[in-house]
Design a protein around this motif. Structure first.
Motif, PDB file in Angstrom:
ATOM      1  N   MET B   1       0.908  -1.132  -0.048  1.00 29.43           N
ATOM      2  CA  MET B   1      -0.018   0.112  -0.053  1.00 29.43           C
ATOM      3  C   MET B   1       0.765   1.260  -0.015  1.00 29.43           C
ATOM      4  O   MET B   1       1.880   1.347   0.794  1.00 29.43           O
ATOM      5  N   ASP B   3       0.964   5.760  -0.149  1.00 27.34           N
ATOM      6  CA  ASP B   3       0.363   7.170  -0.048  1.00 27.34           C
ATOM      7  C   ASP B   3       0.890   7.992  -0.920  1.00 27.34           C
ATOM      8  O   ASP B   3       1.940   7.673  -1.773  1.00 27.34           O
ATOM      9  N   LEU B  38      -8.739  16.078   5.365  1.00 23.75           N
ATOM     10  CA  LEU B  38      -8.943  15.463   6.835  1.00 23.75           C
ATOM     11  C   LEU B  38     -10.625  15.771   6.841  1.00 23.75           C
ATOM     12  O   LEU B  38     -11.401  14.920   7.209  1.00 23.75           O
ATOM     13  N   VAL B  41     -12.419  13.610   4.468  1.00 23.40           N
ATOM     14  CA  VAL B  41     -12.479  12.217   4.797  1.00 23.40           C
ATOM     15  C   VAL B  41     -13.712  11.941   5.902  1.00 23.40           C
ATOM     16  O   VAL B  41     -14.441  11.148   5.743  1.00 23.40           O
ATOM     17  N   ASN B  42     -13.701  13.079   6.700  1.00 22.05           N
ATOM     18  CA  ASN B  42     -14.666  12.954   7.723  1.00 22.05           C
ATOM     19  C   ASN B  42     -15.907  13.206   7.401  1.00 22.05           C
ATOM     20  O   ASN B  42     -17.037  12.418   7.961  1.00 22.05           O
ATOM     21  N   THR B  45     -16.936   9.633   5.972  1.00 19.51           N
ATOM     22  CA  THR B  45     -16.916   8.710   7.099  1.00 19.51           C
ATOM     23  C   THR B  45     -18.194   9.005   8.015  1.00 19.51           C
ATOM     24  O   THR B  45     -18.977   8.136   8.473  1.00 19.51           O
ATOM     25  N   ALA B  48     -21.604   8.219   6.151  1.00 18.61           N
ATOM     26  CA  ALA B  48     -21.268   6.846   5.407  1.00 18.61           C
ATOM     27  C   ALA B  48     -22.694   6.072   5.352  1.00 18.61           C
ATOM     28  O   ALA B  48     -23.110   5.704   4.382  1.00 18.61           O
ATOM     29  N   GLU B  87     -20.856  -0.017   1.724  1.00 16.43           N
ATOM     30  CA  GLU B  87     -20.121   0.441   2.648  1.00 16.43           C
ATOM     31  C   GLU B  87     -18.783  -0.172   2.579  1.00 16.43           C
ATOM     32  O   GLU B  87     -17.859   0.869   3.004  1.00 16.43           O
ATOM     33  N   LEU B  90     -17.295   2.161   0.044  1.00 19.21           N
ATOM     34  CA  LEU B  90     -17.070   3.513   0.422  1.00 19.21           C
ATOM     35  C   LEU B  90     -15.975   3.547   1.391  1.00 19.21           C
ATOM     36  O   LEU B  90     -15.136   4.677   1.407  1.00 19.21           O
ATOM     37  N   ARG B  91     -15.823   2.425   2.152  1.00 15.42           N
ATOM     38  CA  ARG B  91     -14.807   2.647   3.143  1.00 15.42           C
ATOM     39  C   ARG B  91     -13.364   2.749   2.417  1.00 15.42           C
ATOM     40  O   ARG B  91     -12.532   3.290   2.927  1.00 15.42           O
ATOM     41  N   TYR B  92     -13.350   1.984   1.578  1.00 20.86           N
ATOM     42  CA  TYR B  92     -11.818   1.771   0.880  1.00 20.86           C
ATOM     43  C   TYR B  92     -11.597   3.260  -0.151  1.00 20.86           C
ATOM     44  O   TYR B  92     -10.571   3.848  -0.265  1.00 20.86           O
ATOM     45  N   SER B  94     -12.835   5.978   1.207  1.00 19.82           N
ATOM     46  CA  SER B  94     -12.317   6.931   2.020  1.00 19.82           C
ATOM     47  C   SER B  94     -10.755   6.802   2.535  1.00 19.82           C
ATOM     48  O   SER B  94      -9.978   7.775   2.910  1.00 19.82           O
ATOM     49  N   TYR B  95     -10.236   5.640   2.553  1.00 17.49           N
ATOM     50  CA  TYR B  95      -8.890   5.017   2.741  1.00 17.49           C
ATOM     51  C   TYR B  95      -7.882   5.822   1.743  1.00 17.49           C
ATOM     52  O   TYR B  95      -6.938   6.471   1.977  1.00 17.49           O
ATOM     53  N   LEU B  98      -7.913   9.545   1.957  1.00 10.95           N
ATOM     54  CA  LEU B  98      -6.991   9.782   3.214  1.00 10.95           C
ATOM     55  C   LEU B  98      -5.627   9.881   2.808  1.00 10.95           C
ATOM     56  O   LEU B  98      -4.717  10.655   2.965  1.00 10.95           O
ATOM     57  N   ARG B 108      -6.808  -3.714  -2.598  1.00  5.04           N
ATOM     58  CA  ARG B 108      -7.522  -4.437  -1.467  1.00  5.04           C
ATOM     59  C   ARG B 108      -9.092  -4.455  -1.641  1.00  5.04           C
ATOM     60  O   ARG B 108      -9.699  -5.265  -1.041  1.00  5.04           O
TER      61      ARG B 108
END
Lengths: 164, 184
Positions: B1, B3, B38, B41-42, B45, B48, B87, B90-92, B94-95, B98, B108
């Protein structure tokens, strides 16, 4: 590649949750220190060749015997390789300053270094001397700001400790 | 992974060159816009559940065959799986937002997702539509372009400082588009 963000994301993913406030705060802390890191990386990248040359000269000055026949630096080819390796270490430190963690040094510089140096019969003292010279030679504000220098020196120390 | 920072490092290492000069400019903008990122991302999340459930119900409203016998959201067990997948996607995203890099999303989540959906008989067109609805909801929340008219009873504006976040909106949008591209 290990960094603050990837560590945070890996932990969140393992728990199957969205990034929490804690995670965002951790990233925020990393970002706050980033300006100094990036400054150090920029200055180091700009002067990489000079820093490498000075560090290598310092090491051959202290350990002049290295250039004698049968030693690690008895031909120009071997001497050049010593300078090249120092350049690699400084480049990896530049990467660490960018990432904000020791990931690049760990993965590309330190892992396996001990075995390789033992196999090739290379003295790690010489590298330590060169990097110590670089650490003691660098000064603020001539080379970079004090905070940036602090970041730079901490990675130099990390490398020195790893080679010791 | 990776960034945004380690991505630069990995590509510099391929050339055995230090990172300096122009490459630092994009990283400096990541740092400068760190707080905006940030907040973005907030925004995802914190909303969500709303984003996901709206997207899935919207997808069903447009294609009610999904919840009739034989449809892919019938019975509730399969609709629950659909909500869960929304979900996860959406979670990935958000990763990725970030990290400022899509590698976590690719490695992933998207790697093999289309093949899995085809094997399970999930209609990828409907899945892509749900992701598209999530995209418009998320980008509206990040860019604060949502309005009571479009949000209805679920209208919400994030309490963040006003400013230009068009770059983040398009970056977030690109991750949703990446998902749509990967499954259709």
């Amino acid at each position: 590649m290990k960094s603050v963000v990837t560590t945070v994301v890996t932990a969140a993913d393992a728990a199957g949750r969205f990034p929490s406030q804690n995670d965002l705060e951790a990233v925020q802390g990393n970002i706050q220190r980033a300006a100094a890191r990036l400054e150090a990386a920029e200055k180091l990248a700009a002067g990489l060749d000079n820093v490498t040359r000075e560090a290598g000269d310092a090491c051959f000055n202290k350990y002049a015997y290295l250039k004698q026949p049968g030693e690690a630096g008895d031909s120009q080819v071997k001497i050049d390789k010593c300078y090249r390796d120092l350049g690699h270490y400084l480049r990896l430190i530049n990467y660490c300053l960018i990432v904000g963690g020791t990931g690049p040094l760990d993965e590309w510089g330190i892992a396996g270094a001990r075995e390789v140096y033992r196999t090739l019969g290379l003295p790690t003292n010489a590298y330590i001397e060169a990097l110590t010279y670089t650490r003691d030679r660098a000064c603020a504000p001539r080379d970079m700001s004090a905070q940036a220098l602090n970041e730079f020196k901490s990675y130099l120390d990390y490398t020195i400790n790893a080679l010791s | 992974m990776l960034d945004a920072f380690s991505r630069t490092v990995v590509s510099a290492d391929a050339k055995t060159a230090p990172v300096g000069g122009s490459e630092l400019a994009s990283l400096r903008s990541y740092v400068q816009d760190g707080n905006k990122r940030l907040d973005a991302v907030n925004a995802i999340t914190s909303n969500a559940y709303c984003i996901v459930s709206d997207a899935v119900t919207g997808m069903i409203c447009e294609n009610t065959g999904l919840i009739q016998a034989g449809g892919n959201c019938y019975p509730t067990r399969r609709m629950a799986a659909c909500l869960r997948d929304g979900e996860i996607v959406l979670r990935y995203i958000s990763y990725a937002l970030l990290a400022g890099d899509a590698s976590v999303l690719d490695d992933r989540c998207l790697n093999g997702l289309k093949e899995t959906y085809i094997a399970l008989g999930v209609p990828t067109q409907s899945a892509a539509r749900a992701v598209a609805i999530m995209k418009s909801a998320a980008t509206a929340l990040i860019g604060q372009t949502n309005s009571p008219a479009s949000g209805g009873a679920k209208y919400r504006k994030m309490e963040t400082t006003q400013g230009d976040c068009s770059a983040l909106v398009s970056e977030a949008g690109s991750y949703f588009d990446r998902v749509i591209g990967a499954i259709s």
